[in-house]
Design a protein around this motif. Structure first.
Motif, mmCIF file in Angstrom:
data_model
loop_
_atom_site.group_PDB
_atom_site.id
_atom_site.type_symbol
_atom_site.label_atom_id
_atom_site.label_comp_id
_atom_site.label_asym_id
_atom_site.label_seq_id
_atom_site.Cartn_x
_atom_site.Cartn_y
_atom_site.Cartn_z
ATOM 1 N N GLU A 54 35.570 28.303 36.866
ATOM 2 C CA GLU A 54 35.781 27.592 35.563
ATOM 3 C C GLU A 54 36.634 26.974 35.114
ATOM 4 N N ALA A 55 38.071 27.098 35.500
ATOM 5 C CA ALA A 55 39.332 26.323 34.941
ATOM 6 C C ALA A 55 38.854 24.862 35.776
ATOM 7 N N ALA A 56 38.625 24.838 36.778
ATOM 8 C CA ALA A 56 38.211 22.932 37.278
ATOM 9 C C ALA A 56 37.417 22.842 36.613
ATOM 10 N N ASP A 57 36.584 22.897 36.448
ATOM 11 C CA ASP A 57 35.219 22.744 35.583
ATOM 12 C C ASP A 57 35.825 22.232 34.023
ATOM 13 N N ARG A 58 36.155 22.934 33.257
ATOM 14 C CA ARG A 58 37.064 22.467 32.591
ATOM 15 C C ARG A 58 37.643 21.037 32.189
ATOM 16 N N LEU A 59 38.663 21.472 33.721
ATOM 17 C CA LEU A 59 39.452 20.217 33.697
ATOM 18 C C LEU A 59 39.044 18.644 34.368
ATOM 19 N N ASN A 60 37.735 18.830 34.459
ATOM 20 C CA ASN A 60 37.107 17.516 35.017
ATOM 21 C C ASN A 60 35.686 17.390 34.014
ATOM 22 N N ARG A 61 35.885 18.530 33.398
ATOM 23 C CA ARG A 61 35.541 17.881 31.861
ATOM 24 C C ARG A 61 36.313 17.122 31.202
ATOM 25 N N ALA A 62 36.968 17.094 31.040
ATOM 26 C CA ALA A 62 38.727 16.652 30.655
ATOM 27 C C ALA A 62 38.836 15.351 31.012
ATOM 28 N N LEU A 63 38.876 15.275 32.609
ATOM 29 C CA LEU A 63 39.433 13.917 33.191
ATOM 30 C C LEU A 63 38.111 13.155 32.991
ATOM 31 N N LEU A 64 36.349 14.078 33.030
ATOM 32 C CA LEU A 64 35.879 12.354 33.093
ATOM 33 C C LEU A 64 35.857 12.175 30.907
ATOM 34 N N GLY A 65 36.441 13.067 30.233
ATOM 35 C CA GLY A 65 37.062 12.421 29.206
ATOM 36 C C GLY A 65 37.902 11.716 28.582
ATOM 37 N N ALA A 66 38.521 11.781 28.995
ATOM 38 C CA ALA A 66 40.000 10.469 29.893
ATOM 39 C C ALA A 66 39.426 9.482 30.492
ATOM 40 N N GLY A 67 38.508 9.096 30.603
ATOM 41 C CA GLY A 67 38.462 7.898 31.334
ATOM 42 C C GLY A 67 38.023 7.876 32.994
ATOM 43 N N PHE A 68 38.471 9.105 33.642
ATOM 44 C CA PHE A 68 38.619 9.132 35.123
ATOM 45 C C PHE A 68 37.049 9.264 35.509
ATOM 46 N N GLU A 69 36.626 8.965 36.842
ATOM 47 C CA GLU A 69 35.592 9.674 37.677
ATOM 48 C C GLU A 69 36.257 10.335 38.306
ATOM 49 N N LEU A 70 35.084 11.384 38.745
ATOM 50 C CA LEU A 70 35.039 11.957 39.880
ATOM 51 C C LEU A 70 35.797 12.030 41.236
ATOM 52 N N SER A 71 35.191 10.850 41.478
ATOM 53 C CA SER A 71 34.899 10.413 42.641
ATOM 54 C C SER A 71 37.211 9.348 42.750
ATOM 55 N N GLU A 72 37.461 9.662 41.784
ATOM 56 C CA GLU A 72 38.912 9.506 41.649
ATOM 57 C C GLU A 72 39.938 9.928 42.200
ATOM 58 N N VAL A 73 39.568 10.767 41.251
ATOM 59 C CA VAL A 73 40.416 12.411 40.834
ATOM 60 C C VAL A 73 39.285 13.579 40.848
ATOM 61 N N ARG A 74 40.178 14.420 40.614
ATOM 62 C CA ARG A 74 38.973 15.904 40.251
ATOM 63 C C ARG A 74 39.358 17.121 40.565
ATOM 64 N N ALA A 75 39.520 18.356 40.496
ATOM 65 C CA ALA A 75 40.017 19.299 40.129
ATOM 66 C C ALA A 75 39.208 20.008 41.360
ATOM 67 N N VAL A 76 39.761 21.311 42.124
ATOM 68 C CA VAL A 76 39.095 21.798 43.162
ATOM 69 C C VAL A 76 39.841 23.466 42.901
ATOM 70 N N ALA A 77 38.341 23.724 42.806
ATOM 71 C CA ALA A 77 38.895 24.965 42.719
ATOM 72 C C ALA A 77 39.074 25.983 44.179
ATOM 73 N N SER A 78 39.853 26.704 44.249
ATOM 74 C CA SER A 78 40.008 27.900 45.409
ATOM 75 C C SER A 78 40.735 29.226 45.209
ATOM 76 N N THR A 79 40.972 29.474 46.063
ATOM 77 C CA THR A 79 42.011 31.250 45.805
ATOM 78 C C THR A 79 43.183 30.899 46.869
ATOM 79 N N ASP A 80 44.084 31.479 46.860
ATOM 80 C CA ASP A 80 45.390 32.004 47.464
ATOM 81 C C ASP A 80 45.276 33.269 48.580
ATOM 82 N N GLU A 81 46.044 33.747 49.306
ATOM 83 C CA GLU A 81 45.722 34.827 50.252
ATOM 84 C C GLU A 81 45.715 35.549 49.595
ATOM 85 N N SER A 82 45.641 36.069 47.817
ATOM 86 C CA SER A 82 45.625 37.582 47.555
ATOM 87 C C SER A 82 44.311 37.442 46.786
ATOM 88 N N GLY A 83 43.914 36.440 46.882
ATOM 89 C CA GLY A 83 42.426 36.706 46.057
ATOM 90 C C GLY A 83 42.616 35.692 44.599
#
Length: 98
Positions: free
Chosen positions: A38-67
């Motif tokens: 959800e947070a990555a999607d919000r950031l990706n929408r903001a990046l698109l709104g700022a004129g970036f292409e997601l093929s250039e820079v994008r937010a990627v969701a993951s987890t750490d070792e504790s979940g």
């Protein structure tokens, strides 16, 4: 194959802490990943709104070792440089120090 002996899989690789990244039974990685998504999607929408292409820079969701959810930013160097300039402009160029 990088080496000639039977340990060729480890040649030049640091395996200390190799248990990091392995899933631990009982840890809810899905919940952390969903929150990160959800947070990555919000950031990706903001990046698109700022004129970036997601093929250039994008937010990627993951987890750490504790979940816990983690969002990583991945991109081409030129796009990351442009993003840095944009963020520096917002912060007044002082690195966020008031």
């Amino acid at each position: 194959m990088t080496g000639s002996d039977e340990d060729w899989l480890r040649d030049g690789l640091d395996f200390e802490g190799a248990d990091r990244g392995l899933w631990v039974s009982g840890v809810d990685y899905i919940a952390g990943w969903r929150a990160a998504r959800e947070a990555a999607d919000r950031l990706n929408r903001a990046l698109l709104g700022a004129g970036f292409e997601l093929s250039e820079v994008r937010a990627v969701a993951s987890t750490d070792e504790s979940g816990r959810g983690v969002v990583r930013v991945a991109g081409r160097l030129d796009a990351v440089d442009r993003l840095s300039v944009l963020l520096e402009g917002i912060s007044g160029g002082d690195g966020g120090v008031a």
